[in-house]
Design an enzyme around this catalytic site. Structure first.
Site, PDB file in Angstrom:
ATOM      1  CE1 TYR A  59      -4.219  -1.992   4.965  1.00 39.90           C
ATOM      2  CE2 TYR A  59      -3.419   0.213   4.468  1.00 39.90           C
ATOM      3  CZ  TYR A  59      -3.899  -1.015   4.042  1.00 39.90           C
ATOM      4  OH  TYR A  59      -4.035  -1.267   2.697  1.00 39.90           O
ATOM      5  CB  SER A  68      -0.860   0.005   1.264  1.00 39.94           C
ATOM      6  OG  SER A  68      -1.524   1.249   1.406  1.00 39.94           O
ATOM      7  CE  LYS A  71      -1.504  -3.644   3.562  1.00 41.68           C
ATOM      8  NZ  LYS A  71      -1.611  -4.770   2.623  1.00 41.68           N
TER       9      LYS A  71
HETATM   10  N1  LIG Z   1      -8.722  -0.608  -1.299  1.00 45.55           N
HETATM   11  C1  LIG Z   1      -7.708   0.221  -1.117  1.00 45.55           C
HETATM   12  O1  LIG Z   1      -7.886   1.455  -1.127  1.00 45.55           O
HETATM   13  C2  LIG Z   1      -6.306  -0.339  -0.931  1.00 45.55           C
HETATM   14  C3  LIG Z   1      -5.234   0.562  -1.041  1.00 45.55           C
HETATM   15  C4  LIG Z   1      -3.934   0.074  -0.875  1.00 45.55           C
HETATM   16  C5  LIG Z   1      -3.713  -1.275  -0.632  1.00 45.55           C
HETATM   17  N2  LIG Z   1      -4.779  -2.123  -0.523  1.00 45.55           N
HETATM   18  C6  LIG Z   1      -4.490  -3.539  -0.259  1.00 45.55           C
HETATM   19  O2  LIG Z   1      -5.049  -4.331  -1.277  1.00 45.55           O
HETATM   20  C7  LIG Z   1      -5.283  -5.652  -0.795  1.00 45.55           C
HETATM   21  C8  LIG Z   1      -6.685  -6.084  -1.174  1.00 45.55           C
HETATM   22  O3  LIG Z   1      -7.601  -5.218  -0.524  1.00 45.55           O
HETATM   23  P1  LIG Z   1      -9.039  -4.823  -1.128  1.00 45.55           P
HETATM   24  O4  LIG Z   1      -9.129  -3.356  -1.109  1.00 45.55           O
HETATM   25  O5  LIG Z   1      -9.299  -5.578  -2.370  1.00 45.55           O
HETATM   26  O6  LIG Z   1      -9.939  -5.348   0.091  1.00 45.55           O
HETATM   27  P2  LIG Z   1     -11.227  -6.292   0.139  1.00 45.55           P
HETATM   28  O7  LIG Z   1     -11.621  -6.291   1.564  1.00 45.55           O
HETATM   29  O8  LIG Z   1     -12.211  -5.880  -0.898  1.00 45.55           O
HETATM   30  O9  LIG Z   1     -10.659  -7.717  -0.285  1.00 45.55           O
HETATM   31  C9  LIG Z   1      -9.734  -8.400   0.516  1.00 45.55           C
HETATM   32  C10 LIG Z   1     -10.024  -9.880   0.421  1.00 45.55           C
HETATM   33  O10 LIG Z   1      -9.037 -10.564   1.188  1.00 45.55           O
HETATM   34  C11 LIG Z   1      -9.683 -11.629   1.882  1.00 45.55           C
HETATM   35  N3  LIG Z   1      -8.879 -12.030   3.036  1.00 45.55           N
HETATM   36  C12 LIG Z   1      -8.638 -11.332   4.176  1.00 45.55           C
HETATM   37  N4  LIG Z   1      -7.864 -12.043   4.995  1.00 45.55           N
HETATM   38  C13 LIG Z   1      -7.587 -13.210   4.354  1.00 45.55           C
HETATM   39  C14 LIG Z   1      -6.820 -14.359   4.687  1.00 45.55           C
HETATM   40  N5  LIG Z   1      -6.205 -14.461   5.860  1.00 45.55           N
HETATM   41  N6  LIG Z   1      -6.753 -15.361   3.796  1.00 45.55           N
HETATM   42  C15 LIG Z   1      -7.390 -15.283   2.597  1.00 45.55           C
HETATM   43  N7  LIG Z   1      -8.146 -14.234   2.237  1.00 45.55           N
HETATM   44  C16 LIG Z   1      -8.233 -13.211   3.105  1.00 45.55           C
HETATM   45  C17 LIG Z   1     -11.041 -11.075   2.254  1.00 45.55           C
HETATM   46  O11 LIG Z   1     -11.986 -12.108   2.537  1.00 45.55           O
HETATM   47  C18 LIG Z   1     -11.396 -10.259   1.012  1.00 45.55           C
HETATM   48  O12 LIG Z   1     -12.118 -11.025   0.063  1.00 45.55           O
HETATM   49  C19 LIG Z   1      -5.022  -5.595   0.716  1.00 45.55           C
HETATM   50  O13 LIG Z   1      -3.735  -6.118   0.993  1.00 45.55           O
HETATM   51  C20 LIG Z   1      -5.083  -4.107   1.012  1.00 45.55           C
HETATM   52  O14 LIG Z   1      -4.343  -3.773   2.152  1.00 45.55           O
HETATM   53  C21 LIG Z   1      -6.056  -1.681  -0.662  1.00 45.55           C
END
Ligand SMILES: NC(=O)c1ccc[n+]([C@@H]2O[C@H](COP(=O)([O-])OP(=O)(O)OC[C@H]3O[C@@H](n4cnc5c(N)ncnc54)[C@H](O)[C@@H]3O)[C@@H](O)[C@H]2O)c1
Length: 276
Positions: A165, A152, A169
């Site tokens: 977080y 992130s 990260k």
């Molecule tokens: N959405 C944002 O703005 C953003 C920005 C920067 C980074 N991220 C990163 O992107 C990645 C995906 O996030 P997202 O926004 O798609 O979130 P999201 O919540 O839509 O999807 C995350 C998925 O991960 C699954 N998950 C969580 N823990 C798990 C585990 N232990 N084993 C298997 N599956 C698991 C959840 O069930 C969910 O389906 C994360 O690492 C998040 O930190 C997101």
């Protein structure tokens, strides 16, 4: 749902990124959001994809939709990672690329509990250590392999309101840097995706912090997946779907106190709005 045989027609074609397609790929946390979009993009390009998520129904639906193979389960615990690696190897033959994408945002401020901290370390950091332990020896032996972590921008900069977080990260980027520095001469490519806001469930759950995430306009998961796909072609370590993050990161390094002053100004603004 497809299997290797059904996808056999596309194996060996050239991908949009200039790399051969048909690689065996695992995407964790692919039941929703960013993971789902990355898996969809890779499957469309002819990669053979195993999708994982804690949410079994969601990941099975994604697999059926995109012609991937679902392995539901925990991609963070030691046994969960071992089970996933085993099932993926059984299905794919070999794992060429690992997208460690599952991540969580639990706990706010200094009120974040011990449980929030422990779970954040487990999912956002240790999941990658555990996967790398099982994957890297095989890649070193073959002289090829790719580990892509969805970190992130919070891991390069910081995310106000969420020390759990931000800290985890940062830690996973540290681990990815170490992996890259240690194994790149043995054919292991390591890449860290560092987006700001992406319109997913995690983004929706951020509540008033959305304004921060969307400050430079949030991307759709599909836009994010497209920039990840492009970055697979040049092996760059930092994948920055929001290019301005590179400028913030440089300012943080060269003018640290000015940068922290700017972040604190943002914090004060959010406090005045009642968001923090
Ligand atoms: N959405 C944002 O703005 C953003 C920005 C920067 C980074 N991220 C990163 O992107 C990645 C995906 O996030 P997202 O926004 O798609 O979130 P999201 O919540 O839509 O999807 C995350 C998925 O991960 C699954 N998950 C969580 N823990 C798990 C585990 N232990 N084993 C298997 N599956 C698991 C959840 O069930 C969910 O389906 C994360 O690492 C998040 O930190 C997101």
């Amino acid at each position: 749902m497809s299997d290797l045989g059904e996808r056999g027609d596309v194996v060996g074609h050239e991908s949009g990124s200039g790399l051969p397609s048909g690689r065996g790929v695992v995407v964790t946390g692919a039941g929703n959001g960013i993971g789902r979009a990355i898996a969809t993009r890779l499957a469309a390009a002819g990669e053979r994809v195993v999708v994982n998520d804690l949410d079994a129904d969601a990941v099975r639906a994604v697999a059926a939709e995109i012609g991937a193979h679902a392995v539901p389960g925990d991609a963070a615990s030691e046994t969960g990672v071992a089970d996933l690696v085993g099932a993926a190897r059984e299905h794919l033959g070999a794992i060429d690329v690992w997208f460690g994408n599952a991540g969580i945002d639990h706990g706010r401020g200094l009120d974040a509990s011990e449980v929030d901290w422990a779970r954040s370390w487990d999912v956002n950091v240790m999941a990658h250590v555990r996967a790398a332990r099982l994957l890297v020896p095989d890649w070193v032996e073959k002289g090829a392999g790719r580990y892509v972590v969805t970190a992130s921008a919070a891991g390069l900069l910081t995310m106000l309101g969420t020390p759990t977080y931000s800290t985890t990260k940062h830690a996973v980027i540290g681990f990815a840097e170490w992996l890259s520095a240690t194994y790149r001469h043995r054919g292991v490519v390591v890449q860290a995706i560092c987006p700001q806001g992406v319109r997913t469930r995690m983004f929706d759950d951020a509540g008033p912090l959305q304004e921060l995430l969307a400050h430079d306009s949030a991307l759709t998961p599909e836009q994010l997946a497209e920039s990840v796909w492009e970055a697979l072609g040049d092996n760059r370590f930092l994948i920055l779907p929001h290019p301005q993050v590179a400028d913030y990161y440089a300012t943080r390094a060269t003018h640290t106190d000015r940068w922290l002053g700017g972040m604190n100004k943002l914090q004060r603004g959010l406090e005045q709005q009642g968001a923090l």
